[in-house]
Design an enzyme around this catalytic site. Structure first.
Site, short mmCIF file in Angstrom:
data_model
loop_
_atom_site.label_atom_id
_atom_site.label_comp_id
_atom_site.label_asym_id
_atom_site.label_seq_id
_atom_site.Cartn_x
_atom_site.Cartn_y
_atom_site.Cartn_z
N ASP A 61 0.86 -1.19 0.00
CA ASP A 61 0.00 0.00 0.00
C ASP A 61 0.89 1.24 0.00
OD1 ASP A 61 -1.73 2.07 0.48
OD2 ASP A 61 -2.47 1.29 2.41
N SER A 139 0.00 16.01 -12.84
CA SER A 139 -1.22 16.10 -13.64
C SER A 139 -1.33 17.55 -14.10
CB SER A 139 -2.44 15.75 -12.77
OG SER A 139 -3.64 16.13 -13.42
N SER A 141 -3.92 19.06 -13.97
CA SER A 141 -4.77 19.68 -12.94
C SER A 141 -3.95 20.18 -11.75
CB SER A 141 -5.84 18.69 -12.47
OG SER A 141 -5.23 17.65 -11.73
N TYR A 152 -7.37 16.47 -4.91
CA TYR A 152 -6.55 15.83 -5.95
C TYR A 152 -5.64 16.87 -6.61
CZ TYR A 152 -5.27 13.32 -10.23
OH TYR A 152 -4.56 12.72 -11.26
N THR A 186 -8.00 5.80 -19.09
CA THR A 186 -7.68 4.65 -18.23
C THR A 186 -8.89 4.42 -17.30
OG1 THR A 186 -6.79 5.99 -16.43
CG2 THR A 186 -5.22 5.30 -18.16
#
Ligand SMILES: NC(=O)c1ccc[n+]([C@@H]2O[C@H](COP(=O)([O-])OP(=O)(O)OC[C@H]3O[C@@H](n4cnc5c(N)ncnc54)[C@H](O)[C@@H]3O)[C@@H](O)[C@H]2O)c1
Length: 251
Positions: A61, A139, A141, A152, A186
């Site tokens: 993880d 990203s 963004s 995010y 994706t």
């Protein structure tokens, strides 16, 4: 075929999407690759599907620092060294500010930022010895910001500055760059942009806002990752390469 001959590569998030495409591209170019997936089961399934002797897997993880250390060390042991680290593991969950509670904020930051940082930190000593490189997944963004996915966007903005800061601190031995894609077709984008649960509608809406009339494929982002990991980009460090088919040009 031999562009990455004898190179040893770890791709986190290499079991799906962009990371998977990068793993395949590195392997096709002669590298030995370890993909890191989130569970032993999903990683084993992805490795079996690769059906490629030069790609093996480790699981953990990325939101857990001990797992980051362990999976990087496992990859170094498996490959007997490391030349390239690609931090592709990440999560995207659109949520308003009101919807983003502490748990969601922590999940996004832990996987997208803390995971990329601690996987890199665990790899630094070996990458220094080998004059290697790190490619982060930022990203578009994270450069421009959007409402409706503030956590995010903040996490990817952090990746852009992590890239600059790590590049300064780790030079000259290790180059550190990021790719900053717009929408890539994706599972992540299909789930995240689905409209009324219909993934195709969401992708179509995104596609309509792109000057090239389509979103990116995972292979196209993988090609830029390979460029930033290759000797062709040997004088580039600290850069975040926006790859969005012109979507944000002139905005
Ligand atoms: N798809 C896009 O439109 C897009 C755009 C810009 C940036 N990105 C970034 O690119 C990267 C890859 O995205 P993708 O589209 O391939 O996503 P994806 O959902 O297809 O794959 C994500 C990968 O991350 C792994 N992962 C997620 N949480 C994890 C955890 N806690 N521990 C270990 N592994 C974990 C998954 O197992 C999977 O292999 C992400 O960092 C994402 O933010 C994607």
């Amino acid at each position: 075929m031999s562009r990455f001959k004898n190179k040893r590569v770890l791709v986190t998030g290499g079991t799906r999407g962009i990371g998977r495409a990068a793993a395949l591209a590195f392997s096709s170019a002669g590298a030995r690759v370890v993909v890191a997936g989130s569970t032993a089961q999903s990683t084993a399934a992805a490795v079996a599907e690769f059906d490629d002797a030069s790609i093996t897997g480790v699981a953990g993880d990325i939101g857990n620092v001990n797992d980051c250390r362990r999976l990087v060390q496992n990859a170094i042991d498996e490959l007997q060294g490391l030349d390239i680290l690609v931090n592709s593991a990440g999560v995207f969950q659109p949520a308003s500010i009101e919807e983003t509670d502490e748990d969601l904020w922590d999940r996004i930051m832990n996987i997208n930022v803390r995971g990329s940082y601690f996987c890199s930190r665990a790899a630094v000593e070996t990458l220094r010895q080998n004059r290697g490189c790190i490619v982060h997944l930022g990203s578009e963004s994270g450069v421009n910001g959007y409402g409706g996915s503030t956590a995010y966007c903040a996490s990817k903005g952090a990746i852009v500055n992590l890239t600059r800061s790590m590049a300064m601190e780790l030079a000259p031995e290790i180059r550190v760059n990021a790719v900053c894609p717009g929408v890539v077709d994706t599972d992540m984008a299909r789930r995240g942009f689905a409209i009324d649960g219909v993934q195709e509608k969401g992708i179509q809406q995104q596609r309509d806002s792109y000057p090239l009339n389509r979103v990116a494929t995972a292979d196209e982002i993988a090609a830029s990752i390979l460029y930033l990991a290759s000797d062709d980009s040997r004088f580039i460090t600290g850069e975040s390469l926006v790859i969005d088919g012109g979507a944000t040009v002139g905005k």
